[in-house]
Design an enzyme around this catalytic site. Structure first.
Site, mmCIF file in Angstrom:
data_model
loop_
_atom_site.group_PDB
_atom_site.id
_atom_site.type_symbol
_atom_site.label_atom_id
_atom_site.label_comp_id
_atom_site.label_asym_id
_atom_site.label_seq_id
_atom_site.Cartn_x
_atom_site.Cartn_y
_atom_site.Cartn_z
ATOM 1 N N CYS A 35 83.771 17.336 65.500
ATOM 2 C CA CYS A 35 84.775 16.751 66.392
ATOM 3 C C CYS A 35 85.123 15.345 65.924
ATOM 4 C CB CYS A 35 84.247 16.666 67.832
ATOM 5 S SG CYS A 35 83.767 18.251 68.551
ATOM 6 N N CYS B 7 86.840 13.080 71.340
ATOM 7 C CA CYS B 7 87.093 14.466 71.737
ATOM 8 C C CYS B 7 86.850 14.622 73.241
ATOM 9 C CB CYS B 7 86.184 15.413 70.956
ATOM 10 S SG CYS B 7 86.390 17.155 71.411
ATOM 11 N N CYS C 292 86.677 21.550 65.441
ATOM 12 C CA CYS C 292 86.797 21.789 66.885
ATOM 13 C C CYS C 292 88.228 22.197 67.230
ATOM 14 C CB CYS C 292 86.407 20.521 67.639
ATOM 15 S SG CYS C 292 86.764 20.543 69.408
ATOM 16 N N CYS D 298 89.924 19.049 69.735
ATOM 17 C CA CYS D 298 90.394 17.762 69.220
ATOM 18 C C CYS D 298 91.027 17.856 67.841
ATOM 19 C CB CYS D 298 89.256 16.741 69.207
ATOM 20 S SG CYS D 298 87.905 17.143 68.066
#
Length: 360
Positions: free
Chosen positions: A41, A45, A72, A75
């Site tokens: 991430c 995030c 991810c 994000c």
């Protein structure tokens, strides 16, 4: 409250990184992986933070990928999904513009979404996030721009309405001031019947030209050559009569030069701003930025209710013809870097330095 943007210092130790993760601080160039989920991430995030023992830190998405982590989905740390969305919206905008250019009906939201491969409601959300407006508003803005261009060329209102693809001439007369920032007649005349008085002065940033109508200052331009500055003004007001300064214009030039010597507070002058309703919204927001501070295009767009309208805001800044009084020089990139300025980046840098009390 706005302030000069500064990059958040990037922590180097695990404790500071962990605290930044919990606060959701955006740390450029740093990422964290969640071992239990196998995802990487970006800092900031919105996902629920992992347990500390499950967090690993990386300097790039590629480094995390080599360690077995995948991006991810929330994000989008690699920016791949955002790039796909942006490309789909650009294609939709191009389709709308092509239809308008060919005099054809604008594609429906369903047609645009289907071509992009998204559900109708999902594509509407994506378009609004990327473009800052809905497809309908984008199409309306495009018609308004085409109408303004057609009127500025001196054509009849009825012909300009047809060329812009606006269905009703009466609507233009009813809503013209809201759409164009001026009545259709004023737009068509390109300043015909108006007198713009101009004066020049030399200040710390070079040559300054001020143009003034009976309503107020319509131009403050910076440059190196009087003829070039006059030509720029004539291009904006092709039918206006440009005459030498009177006392009011000379006084305005003096105020501009004084302000450039000591740029504190707003440059308070009566203004005659000519632009669309959206442009004037942006210009008024620019005037609210305090001297000595900056904001970025995305933040300014957010204040105007357009969280993804940074590009539209940047275009409105570029169309500003009244330097200093409408301080577009106070808008910078998100990372604090200087971006385009109509009168040159060296002048933008010098203005910001002067406002902050540094050497020009």
């Amino acid at each position: 409250m706005r302030d000069t943007p500064e990059l958040i210092p990037i922590p180097s130790d695990d404790e500071a990184l962990w605290q930044a993760l919990l606060r959701r601080d955006p740390l450029p160039g740093r990422f964290y992986g969640v071992t239990t989920q196998g995802v990487v991430c970006r800092f900031g995030c919105p996902a629920r933070p992992p347990l500390r023992r499950h967090a690993r830190y990386f300097s790039s998405v590629a480094e995390a990928g080599e360690a077995g982590f995948r991006p991810c989905l929330r994000c989008d740390p690699a920016g791949e999904r955002a790039a796909i969305h942006a490309a789909a919206v650009r294609a939709a905008c191009a389709a709308i513009e092509a239809a308008a250019e060919a005099g054809e009906p604008v594609p429906s939201l369903a047609a645009l979404a289907g071509k992009a491969g998204y559900a109708r409601h999902h594509f509407l959300r994506l378009f609004r996030e990327v473009a800052g407006v809905t497809p309908h508003a984008f199409s309306a803005a495009l018609r308004t721009r085409r109408l303004g261009d057609a009127l500025a060329s001196g054509g009849r209102v009825v012909d300009a309405v047809a060329e812009a693809g606006i269905g009703s001439e009466s609507r233009v007369y009813e809503d013209g001031a809201r759409m164009l920032g001026m009545t259709p007649g004023v737009a068509r005349r390109g300043g015909a019947g108006e007198v713009i008085r101009v004066a020049f002065g030399n200040g710390p940033l070079g040559l300054v030209m001020v143009g003034m109508t009976g309503r107020g200052v319509c131009a403050i331009e910076l440059g190196d050559d009087q003829a070039a500055l006059r030509a720029s003004l004539a291009a904006r007001f092709p039918q206006a009569r440009i005459e030498p300064a009177d006392e009011a214009v000379r006084a305005a030039v003096a105020r501009v030069l004084d302000w450039m010597e000591e740029p504190r507070g707003a440059l308070d002058l009566p203004l005659d701003l000519r632009g669309t309703a959206f442009q004037r919204r942006v210009w008024e927001a620019l005037r609210a930025i305090p001297s000595g501070t900056t904001t970025d295009y995305a933040a300014l767009a957010g204040e105007l209710g357009l969280p993804r309208g940074a590009r539209a805001v940047a275009r409105a800044c570029a169309d500003n013809g009244v330097a200093l009084a409408v301080p577009c020089h106070r808008v910078v990139g998100r990372d604090g870097s200087l971006r385009g300025y109509r009168w040159g980046l060296p002048r933008k840098a010098a203005l910001l330095a002067r406002e902050r009390g540094g050497a020009a």
